[in-house]
Design a protein around this motif. Sequence first.
Motif, PDB file in Angstrom:
ATOM      1  N   PRO A  92       0.844  -1.197   0.000  1.00 20.95           N
ATOM      2  CA  PRO A  92       0.000   0.000   0.000  1.00 20.95           C
ATOM      3  C   PRO A  92       0.885   1.255   0.000  1.00 20.95           C
ATOM      4  O   PRO A  92       1.992   1.242   0.548  1.00 20.95           O
ATOM      5  N   VAL A  93       0.409   2.313  -0.613  1.00 23.06           N
ATOM      6  CA  VAL A  93       1.168   3.570  -0.669  1.00 23.06           C
ATOM      7  C   VAL A  93       1.524   4.044   0.742  1.00 23.06           C
ATOM      8  O   VAL A  93       2.604   4.586   0.974  1.00 23.06           O
ATOM      9  N   SER A  94       0.645   3.809   1.692  1.00 22.88           N
ATOM     10  CA  SER A  94       0.889   4.252   3.068  1.00 22.88           C
ATOM     11  C   SER A  94       2.117   3.593   3.699  1.00 22.88           C
ATOM     12  O   SER A  94       2.653   4.082   4.689  1.00 22.88           O
ATOM     13  N   LYS A  95       2.612   2.490   3.124  1.00 18.74           N
ATOM     14  CA  LYS A  95       3.791   1.789   3.661  1.00 18.74           C
ATOM     15  C   LYS A  95       5.112   2.338   3.114  1.00 18.74           C
ATOM     16  O   LYS A  95       6.179   1.860   3.483  1.00 18.74           O
ATOM     17  N   LEU A  96       5.029   3.339   2.248  1.00 17.01           N
ATOM     18  CA  LEU A  96       6.250   3.956   1.732  1.00 17.01           C
ATOM     19  C   LEU A  96       6.934   4.764   2.831  1.00 17.01           C
ATOM     20  O   LEU A  96       6.278   5.228   3.763  1.00 17.01           O
ATOM     21  N   PRO A  97       8.257   4.962   2.729  1.00 17.78           N
ATOM     22  CA  PRO A  97       8.942   5.823   3.703  1.00 17.78           C
ATOM     23  C   PRO A  97       8.357   7.241   3.685  1.00 17.78           C
ATOM     24  O   PRO A  97       7.857   7.710   2.663  1.00 17.78           O
ATOM     25  N   VAL A 119      11.232  -3.198  -3.916  1.00 16.17           N
ATOM     26  CA  VAL A 119      12.042  -4.049  -4.783  1.00 16.17           C
ATOM     27  C   VAL A 119      13.381  -4.309  -4.112  1.00 16.17           C
ATOM     28  O   VAL A 119      14.030  -3.377  -3.647  1.00 16.17           O
ATOM     29  N   VAL A 120      13.769  -5.578  -4.096  1.00 17.31           N
ATOM     30  CA  VAL A 120      15.089  -5.965  -3.590  1.00 17.31           C
ATOM     31  C   VAL A 120      15.817  -6.632  -4.753  1.00 17.31           C
ATOM     32  O   VAL A 120      15.347  -7.625  -5.294  1.00 17.31           O
ATOM     33  N   ASP A 121      16.974  -6.059  -5.145  1.00 15.25           N
ATOM     34  CA  ASP A 121      17.690  -6.617  -6.290  1.00 15.25           C
ATOM     35  C   ASP A 121      18.690  -7.680  -5.846  1.00 15.25           C
ATOM     36  O   ASP A 121      18.805  -7.996  -4.657  1.00 15.25           O
ATOM     37  N   TYR A 122      19.432  -8.233  -6.799  1.00 19.55           N
ATOM     38  CA  TYR A 122      20.360  -9.330  -6.520  1.00 19.55           C
ATOM     39  C   TYR A 122      21.534  -8.903  -5.638  1.00 19.55           C
ATOM     40  O   TYR A 122      22.218  -9.749  -5.066  1.00 19.55           O
ATOM     41  N   LYS A 123      21.760  -7.603  -5.494  1.00 17.59           N
ATOM     42  CA  LYS A 123      22.808  -7.106  -4.601  1.00 17.59           C
ATOM     43  C   LYS A 123      22.246  -6.795  -3.217  1.00 17.59           C
ATOM     44  O   LYS A 123      22.911  -6.186  -2.402  1.00 17.59           O
ATOM     45  N   THR A 126      17.599  -2.322  -1.596  1.00 16.46           N
ATOM     46  CA  THR A 126      16.152  -2.093  -1.525  1.00 16.46           C
ATOM     47  C   THR A 126      15.809  -0.731  -2.109  1.00 16.46           C
ATOM     48  O   THR A 126      16.452   0.268  -1.789  1.00 16.46           O
ATOM     49  N   THR A 127      14.799  -0.716  -2.975  1.00 18.05           N
ATOM     50  CA  THR A 127      14.253   0.529  -3.509  1.00 18.05           C
ATOM     51  C   THR A 127      12.732   0.433  -3.471  1.00 18.05           C
ATOM     52  O   THR A 127      12.169  -0.652  -3.302  1.00 18.05           O
ATOM     53  N   TYR A 128      12.107   1.575  -3.623  1.00 20.76           N
ATOM     54  CA  TYR A 128      10.650   1.636  -3.697  1.00 20.76           C
ATOM     55  C   TYR A 128      10.277   2.205  -5.065  1.00 20.76           C
ATOM     56  O   TYR A 128      10.884   3.175  -5.512  1.00 20.76           O
ATOM     57  N   ASP A 144      15.069   5.563  -2.966  1.00 24.31           N
ATOM     58  CA  ASP A 144      16.009   4.692  -2.272  1.00 24.31           C
ATOM     59  C   ASP A 144      15.361   4.122  -1.016  1.00 24.31           C
ATOM     60  O   ASP A 144      14.201   4.415  -0.712  1.00 24.31           O
ATOM     61  N   LYS A 145      16.105   3.334  -0.273  1.00 28.58           N
ATOM     62  CA  LYS A 145      15.540   2.641   0.898  1.00 28.58           C
ATOM     63  C   LYS A 145      15.040   3.586   1.982  1.00 28.58           C
ATOM     64  O   LYS A 145      14.186   3.222   2.783  1.00 28.58           O
ATOM     65  N   ASP A 146      15.557   4.820   1.984  1.00 22.02           N
ATOM     66  CA  ASP A 146      15.131   5.801   2.980  1.00 22.02           C
ATOM     67  C   ASP A 146      14.026   6.717   2.467  1.00 22.02           C
ATOM     68  O   ASP A 146      13.564   7.593   3.195  1.00 22.02           O
ATOM     69  N   GLY A 147      13.636   6.533   1.201  1.00 21.52           N
ATOM     70  CA  GLY A 147      12.574   7.352   0.633  1.00 21.52           C
ATOM     71  C   GLY A 147      13.060   8.552  -0.143  1.00 21.52           C
ATOM     72  O   GLY A 147      12.267   9.372  -0.583  1.00 21.52           O
TER      73      GLY A 147
END
Length: 156
Positions: A92-97, A119-123, A126-128, A144-147
Amino acid sequence: MKNILGLIIFLYTGILIGQTKVSPKDVITPPLKVVETFQKEYPDKIPVWGLEYVGDDNDEIRYEAKFNTNDGEALAVYDNLGILKAFELAIPVSKLPVAALNYLKKNYPKNAIREASVVVDYKNKTTYEVGIEKDSKFYDVVFDKDGGFNVIIQKD
C-alpha cells in the motif's frame, strides 16, 4: 505446373511456420533450474511464468514468476541459470517511507498514484517504486531505501 504448385505450397508453409513466435508476455515454462530455484525459495506457491528480454541489446532472458503471498502480490525475476535477480512486492502507498510520501504529495496529485512496491535486487539493495499516471503516460518514480528520490522512468 506441378513443380510450381509444389514450390508455392512449400514457400507458403515456410512463411506460416516462421510466423509462430513466443511473445515476451506469453505464459511460458522456464528451464528446470529456474523452476527448482523458485520452488526452494517459495514452496507451496503457484507462479504464473512470463519472459522478458533485457540488456543493452535485449539479448538477456529473464523469467518472471508472478504469485501471491500473505503480504500481497509478488514478482520474482530469475536469469536462465536460476539466479534470483530481483524480488518485487506490491505494498500500500501508506507503507512507503515518509520522505517518499512527502515527495509524492508535493509533486503529484493523489489520484495520479496507481501502485507502489518494494524491490530488492540481486545485490540486496532495496528501492521503492511508485507507478504514476501523468498526461496519459505511465511512469515509475523510484526512491532509495530511505525514501529519497532517485529517478523517474517512463514505462511502455
